[in-house]
Design a protein around this motif. Structure first.
Motif, PDB file in Angstrom:
ATOM      1  N   UNK A  89       0.833  -1.208   0.000  1.00 23.86           N
ATOM      2  CA  UNK A  89       0.000   0.000   0.000  1.00 23.86           C
ATOM      3  C   UNK A  89       0.867   1.257   0.000  1.00 23.86           C
ATOM      4  N   UNK A  90       1.872   1.258   0.846  1.00 25.32           N
ATOM      5  CA  UNK A  90       2.759   2.420   0.932  1.00 25.32           C
ATOM      6  C   UNK A  90       3.389   2.734  -0.414  1.00 25.32           C
ATOM      7  N   UNK A  91       3.868   1.684  -1.086  1.00 26.57           N
ATOM      8  CA  UNK A  91       4.513   1.885  -2.387  1.00 26.57           C
ATOM      9  C   UNK A  91       3.504   2.387  -3.405  1.00 26.57           C
ATOM     10  N   UNK A  92       2.275   1.823  -3.315  1.00 29.67           N
ATOM     11  CA  UNK A  92       1.233   2.244  -4.255  1.00 29.67           C
ATOM     12  C   UNK A  92       0.889   3.720  -4.039  1.00 29.67           C
ATOM     13  N   UNK A  93       0.933   4.149  -2.776  1.00 25.91           N
ATOM     14  CA  UNK A  93       0.657   5.557  -2.458  1.00 25.91           C
ATOM     15  C   UNK A  93       1.834   6.452  -2.836  1.00 25.91           C
ATOM     16  N   UNK A  94       2.931   5.818  -3.225  1.00 24.69           N
ATOM     17  CA  UNK A  94       4.104   6.593  -3.617  1.00 24.69           C
ATOM     18  C   UNK A  94       4.895   7.097  -2.426  1.00 24.69           C
TER      19      UNK A  94
ATOM     20  N   UNK B 210      10.320  -3.692  -6.010  1.00 23.07           N
ATOM     21  CA  UNK B 210      10.449  -4.870  -5.159  1.00 23.07           C
ATOM     22  C   UNK B 210      11.548  -4.677  -4.114  1.00 23.07           C
ATOM     23  N   UNK B 211      12.676  -4.120  -4.531  1.00 21.73           N
ATOM     24  CA  UNK B 211      13.768  -3.901  -3.573  1.00 21.73           C
ATOM     25  C   UNK B 211      13.348  -2.853  -2.532  1.00 21.73           C
ATOM     26  N   UNK B 212      12.573  -1.884  -2.990  1.00 18.11           N
ATOM     27  CA  UNK B 212      12.069  -0.844  -2.083  1.00 18.11           C
ATOM     28  C   UNK B 212      11.161  -1.469  -1.013  1.00 18.11           C
ATOM     29  N   UNK B 213      10.304  -2.381  -1.468  1.00 15.24           N
ATOM     30  CA  UNK B 213       9.388  -3.059  -0.543  1.00 15.24           C
ATOM     31  C   UNK B 213      10.162  -3.898   0.466  1.00 15.24           C
ATOM     32  N   UNK B 214      11.188  -4.591  -0.019  1.00 13.21           N
ATOM     33  CA  UNK B 214      11.996  -5.424   0.874  1.00 13.21           C
ATOM     34  C   UNK B 214      12.666  -4.540   1.931  1.00 13.21           C
ATOM     35  N   UNK B 215      13.139  -3.393   1.502  1.00 13.96           N
ATOM     36  CA  UNK B 215      13.785  -2.472   2.441  1.00 13.96           C
ATOM     37  C   UNK B 215      12.780  -1.954   3.475  1.00 13.96           C
ATOM     38  N   UNK B 216      11.569  -1.603   3.008  1.00 19.24           N
ATOM     39  CA  UNK B 216      10.548  -1.078   3.916  1.00 19.24           C
ATOM     40  C   UNK B 216      10.195  -2.090   4.996  1.00 19.24           C
ATOM     41  N   UNK B 217      10.243  -3.362   4.642  1.00 22.13           N
ATOM     42  CA  UNK B 217       9.925  -4.387   5.632  1.00 22.13           C
ATOM     43  C   UNK B 217      11.119  -4.683   6.530  1.00 22.13           C
ATOM     44  N   UNK B 218      12.211  -4.064   6.239  1.00 19.84           N
ATOM     45  CA  UNK B 218      13.370  -4.217   7.116  1.00 19.84           C
ATOM     46  C   UNK B 218      14.380  -5.237   6.630  1.00 19.84           C
ATOM     47  N   UNK B 219      14.274  -5.620   5.381  1.00 23.36           N
ATOM     48  CA  UNK B 219      15.230  -6.574   4.842  1.00 23.36           C
ATOM     49  C   UNK B 219      16.265  -5.876   3.971  1.00 23.36           C
ATOM     50  N   UNK B 220      17.254  -6.654   3.557  1.00 25.20           N
ATOM     51  CA  UNK B 220      18.267  -6.120   2.654  1.00 25.20           C
ATOM     52  C   UNK B 220      18.080  -6.812   1.305  1.00 25.20           C
TER      53      UNK B 220
END
Lengths: 136, 264
Positions: A89-94, B210-220
């Motif tokens: 969701x966060x990514x979708x919201x930019x 995808x890498x951004x999402x992995x980082x947001x969840x606290x992964x590398x």
């Protein structure tokens, strides 16, 4: 009534975002944290958001603003426990939250801060004390 | 075939064509009452011609669509054209045995003896439907087997990305990766793109997201298997990878991943 509990453990403050985060609560969340931070001169803040199944732009803003304010007061801020749905969701919201450090869970956050759980005393299970003398 | 040849066909022959051409044909008047159907329609749907003639055309339509169809039919007569029936909708006809047959239908009108006739042609598309279903199942399976998540080391996952990465697959990959990451508590996720067919801005965007999402969840996140071709393309496209760790070979990526765990 106080909803927001900020826990202190050494130089680290722990804040858990409650599940039912509303506007008023969000306001007190930021206040409670910054107040505690000023009081305790904490070096690091760990914000646990694992109770948030989903996240909207309002919540995302509250979290990132709180984290930024804490950073300004010279503490390292780590967000832990973001769920897959919340992440998408966060990514979708930019909202990329580029400047915010994240960790998978509390343990990983402590690891990033340079702390680890070390057992200093041998704990004895009540039943062990019954069997141990016989062994010797 | 030119026109003069057609004119030499006997009426009987033309009528046989009407009856036997492998398309169901229904002729109705402007009130939607069936005036005739061809033999092919009767045989494939299991009716006798006499059962259909005189019925409203709704007789052949599943009950849940009947009401709406009357309105659609009247709207069509206000502006009759040659067109497909029910654009983008799934159409069904009821066979004699009560089963619903998926169909495709086309509409046209002809003026006959100063009254308007609506000509409806029907094709049975159940075989096509069945094929579509199989194709979709096969596609899903392909997606599933093409993005496995492997545990390479304690809390290190490897995801080989093979073939093409379109929006749909990127979405599935993201969901699977994040869910698995949360479940298995992977600290490092290595995306190996050795088998990636080609990279363009949209593929690069999916990978970065995808890498951004992995980082947001606290992964590398680490991207490995960057071939000279892909490296050149990324630079030429002007894609900014930020501080994302990339490496040419998987083995170096694994070494880096283990080192980053030990440093912590």
């Amino acid at each position: 009534m106080k909803y927001i509990q900020v826990l202190k453990l050494g130089p680290i403050l722990f804040l858990t975002i409650p599940e039912n985060l509303n506007d008023a609560l969000a306001q007190s969340l930021e206040e409670a944290l910054l107040e505690q931070q000023a009081l305790t001169k904490a070096d690091a803040i760990v914000i646990d958001i694992s109770s948030l199944e989903i996240i909207d732009s309002f919540m995302a803003r509250v979290i990132s603003e709180t984290a930024n304010a804490s950073s300004l007061m010279d503490a390292k801020v780590i967000i832990v426990g973001m769920s897959p749905v919340a992440t998408i969701t966060l990514l979708e919201l930019g909202m990329r939250m580029e400047h915010i450090e994240t960790a998978l869970d509390l343990e990983a956050a402590l690891d990033k801060l340079g702390y680890a759980l070390v057992k200093t005393k041998k704990t004895i299970h009540p039943l062990d004390s019954l069997t141990e003398p016989n062994k010797k | 075939m030119n026109h003069s040849t057609l004119a030499t066909f006997s009426n009987d022959f033309l009528y046989s064509i009407y009856e036997q051409v492998p398309v169901g044909i229904i002729i109705t008047n402007d009130n939607g009452v069936i005036e005739d159907t061809n033999k092919f329609l009767c045989v494939t749907m299991g009716y006798e011609k006499s059962e259909l003639i005189g019925q409203n055309v709704e007789f052949l339509i599943p009950e849940r669509f009947r009401h709406a169809h009357i309105k659609l039919r009247n709207d069509y007569l206000k502006q009759p054209t040659n067109r497909k029936m029910g654009q983008n909708k799934e159409l069904y006809a009821i066979a004699k045995n009560g089963s619903e047959v998926p169909i495709q239908a086309n509409l046209t009108t002809i003026n006959e003896n100063a009254s308007l006739k609506v000509i409806i042609t029907l094709n049975d598309i159940s075989i096509k439907k069945e094929d579509d279903k199989k194709l979709k199942a096969l596609n899903n399976e392909l997606v599933e087997i093409s993005t496995p998540i492997l545990e390479a080391w304690d809390r290190i996952a490897i995801i080989p990305i093979i073939g093409t990465l379109d929006t749909e697959r990127a979405r599935l990959l993201m969901e699977n990766t994040l869910t698995q990451m949360q479940k298995e508590r992977y600290l490092v996720t290595i995306l190996d793109i050795t088998g990636l067919a080609a990279i363009d801005t949209s593929v690069a965007h999916h990978l970065l997201k995808l890498t951004e999402a992995i980082r947001l969840m606290g992964g590398l996140a680490i991207i490995t298997g960057v071939s000279p071709e892909i490296a050149k393309t990324i630079v030429r496209l002007g894609v900014n990878l930020g501080d994302l760790k990339t490496s040419s070979t998987l083995s170096r990526g694994i070494k880096y991943a283990i080192a980053s765990l030990e440093n912590n």
